[in-house]
Design an enzyme around this catalytic site. Structure first.
Site, mmCIF file in Angstrom:
data_model
loop_
_atom_site.group_PDB
_atom_site.id
_atom_site.type_symbol
_atom_site.label_atom_id
_atom_site.label_comp_id
_atom_site.label_asym_id
_atom_site.label_seq_id
_atom_site.Cartn_x
_atom_site.Cartn_y
_atom_site.Cartn_z
ATOM 1 N N GLU A 175 5.251 -6.700 4.435
ATOM 2 C CA GLU A 175 4.984 -7.307 3.133
ATOM 3 C C GLU A 175 4.466 -8.740 3.248
ATOM 4 O O GLU A 175 4.766 -9.582 2.392
ATOM 5 C CB GLU A 175 6.225 -7.254 2.242
ATOM 6 C CG GLU A 175 6.676 -5.847 1.909
ATOM 7 C CD GLU A 175 7.726 -5.800 0.812
ATOM 8 O OE1 GLU A 175 8.075 -6.870 0.254
ATOM 9 O OE2 GLU A 175 8.204 -4.692 0.498
ATOM 10 N N GLU A 226 10.161 1.959 3.233
ATOM 11 C CA GLU A 226 11.349 1.720 2.409
ATOM 12 C C GLU A 226 11.215 2.572 1.159
ATOM 13 O O GLU A 226 10.141 2.633 0.561
ATOM 14 C CB GLU A 226 11.480 0.248 1.984
ATOM 15 C CG GLU A 226 11.753 -0.750 3.094
ATOM 16 C CD GLU A 226 11.802 -2.199 2.568
ATOM 17 O OE1 GLU A 226 11.784 -2.385 1.328
ATOM 18 O OE2 GLU A 226 11.847 -3.123 3.394
#
Length: 490
Positions: A159, A263
């Site tokens: 990210e 995730e």
């Protein structure tokens, strides 16, 4: 002359040896078993006990053998075949923990970055952290874990690209991938894939995929080998269309590399029921995705945990654990293993500005030059880091008191050391049973058939009960006939 003591010791060693899983490789857009060619789908969990805030560089999730044995046995019971570890300290001894997970048939996807300076790329000014010092962390992780057969892959970033990152960040992440892959090619005996874990920012998601997936004629080593997506769009008893999973499936169907959820597991609705598991591993989505990793193993402040580590050292399996196990046990793993017939037809595209649709995303595929000293590190390797290797697993029974979400103790939890070339699958390694009134009954979603008697009940975050050690002798005689025959010839 062979004594009974020597024979017993030999049998113990035989029973506890950590057999090696088969390394995985990438073919087309699949992870596959390098020996059988069977497709491998990730049934995983993100593993960072204590969270990133608890990482100090002096220890990491793979340096505490007792915790690793406990967690590997519980993950094996759950049906997990892969873990992701975010923060690792190069140079520490990871042999025992990695060997335990390997013996359980569990692979590892490892992030090479660290939250501690200088182990990360600053999304607001990446040129300030892309340094020789940064690569002591990155190459250190590779060097530490390169020889373990259950090292599945490395994440070059997590990210780093989002609404707050500067336009140049994608170039620097591709440069990190280039440098990692050059180091791997120079110093590893097998190719371990390198990829990126992206935030589910829909306006730039496909641009991110295309930027990392495409091949640049000037630097073919900088593209991603796989692509991870952190997505929490399926909440509660949602659906394939309501969650937007149908859109994600279409978006990634023509990807030329493996894609998986790095995730998932929205907790806006509690408890989590994980009905998305049926979709992720169903026939529609397995043509685009290679499984996923549930966030996360231990209960932290954000309440995404599957298990709770209590202050007195006991462990509570939360209801989310049981709900996930129920969903895993419904899967047809044979169908999934054989589902790779159409996965090698999509070819990578050449990098060009036309691939990028959002005006805020970089169209520059010219990568920054390596910082001074990095090429020397690539050429000569890190001489101050010793590569890890598998060791024997010393114990299979965990001395930790485990409770289910109702407060009932689960006894006889143990690690099952799998045969060589075998990875863990749901329902294949059950252990543990609960009892509430002296008559043993199976845990609410366990496939266990073992029996036990109740050891008392407890609830809440603290369980005032000590652990017990139970080492079944019969577990030591696996392969005893072969070993005995060998020693009788001495």
């Amino acid at each position: 002359m062979l004594t009974y003591a020597r024979l017993f010791a030999a049998l113990c060693a035989l029973a506890s040896t950590a057999n090696a899983v088969t390394p995985l490789e990438i073919k087309g857009k699949d992870f596959v078993n390098s020996k059988t060619g069977d497709r491998f789908q990730i049934l995983g969990v993100d593993y960072q006990p204590g969270g990133s805030s608890g990482f100090d560089g002096k220890s990491d999730p793979l340096t505490d053998p007792d915790a690793c044995l406990r967690d590997a046995a519980l993950m094996q019971r759950l049906g997990v075949n892969t873990i992701r570890i975010y923060n690792l300290a190069p140079g520490l001894n990871h042999d025992e923990c990695v060997s335990i997970f390997n013996a359980a048939g569990i692979y590892m996807i490892l992030d090479v970055n660290s939250p501690l300076y200088p182990g990360y790329i600053d999304r607001s000014a990446p040129w300030t952290t892309y340094t020789e010092y940064y690569f002591t962390q990155v190459f250190g992780v590779i060097e530490s874990f390169k020889d373990y057969p259950n090292t599945l892959a490395f994440f070059a970033g997590n990210e780093v690209i989002n609404e707050d990152s500067v336009e140049q960040v994608p170039q620097y992440i591709r440069a990190v991938q280039r440098d990692m892959k050059e180091y791997i090619a120079k110093h590893l005996t097998r190719s371990i894939p390198v990829g990126y874990s992206a935030a589910d920012v829909r306006p730039i998601l496909m641009d991110t995929l295309n930027y990392f997936m495409c091949e640049d004629e000037d630097s073919t080593t900088s593209s991603s080998d796989f692509f991870g997506l952190n997505s929490y769009s399926w909440c509660g008893k949602s659906s394939y269309t309501k969650s937007g999973y149908d859109v994600l499936t279409e978006d990634f169907r023509n990807a030329s590399l493996p894609v998986f959820f790095s995730e998932y597991g929205c907790n806006a609705v509690k408890p989590r029921v994980f009905t998305e598991v049926e979709a992720i591993y169903g026939e529609d989505m397995t043509q685009a995705f290679s499984g996923g990793l549930v966030y996360e193993w231990t209960q932290e402040a954000n309440e995404y945990g599957l298990v709770q580590i209590n202050s007195n050292g006991t462990v509570t399996l939360l209801i989310d654990y049981d709900n996930l196990m129920t969903q895993y046990n419904k899967l047809d793993m044979s169908r999934i293993a054989a589902s790779n017939a159409t996965q090698t037809s999509v070819k990578p595209v050449t990098c060009s500005a036309s691939l990028i649709q959002n005006s805020t995303f970089s169209t520059n595929f010219t990568l920054p030059a390596k910082p001074p000293g990095v090429q020397d590190m690539i050429d000569n390797g890190l001489t101050n880091i010793t590569a890890g290797s598998l060791v024997s697993v010393k114990s299979q029974t965990i001395p930790t008191t485990i409770y289910d979400y109702n407060g009932q103790e689960i006894t006889d939890i143990k690690l099952n050391v799998l045969s060589s070339d075998e990875s863990n699958t749901p329902g294949s390694n059950p252990s543990g049973s609960t009892s509430s009134s002296g008559n043993s009954t199976s845990s609410s979603s366990s496939t266990s058939t073992s029996t036990s008697t109740t050891k008392g009940t407890s609830s809440g975050s603290d369980h005032n009960a000590g652990g017990k050690l139970h080492v079944p002798f019969m577990g030591l005689v696996t392969g005893a006939a072969t070993m005995l025959a060998f020693f009788m010839m001495l």
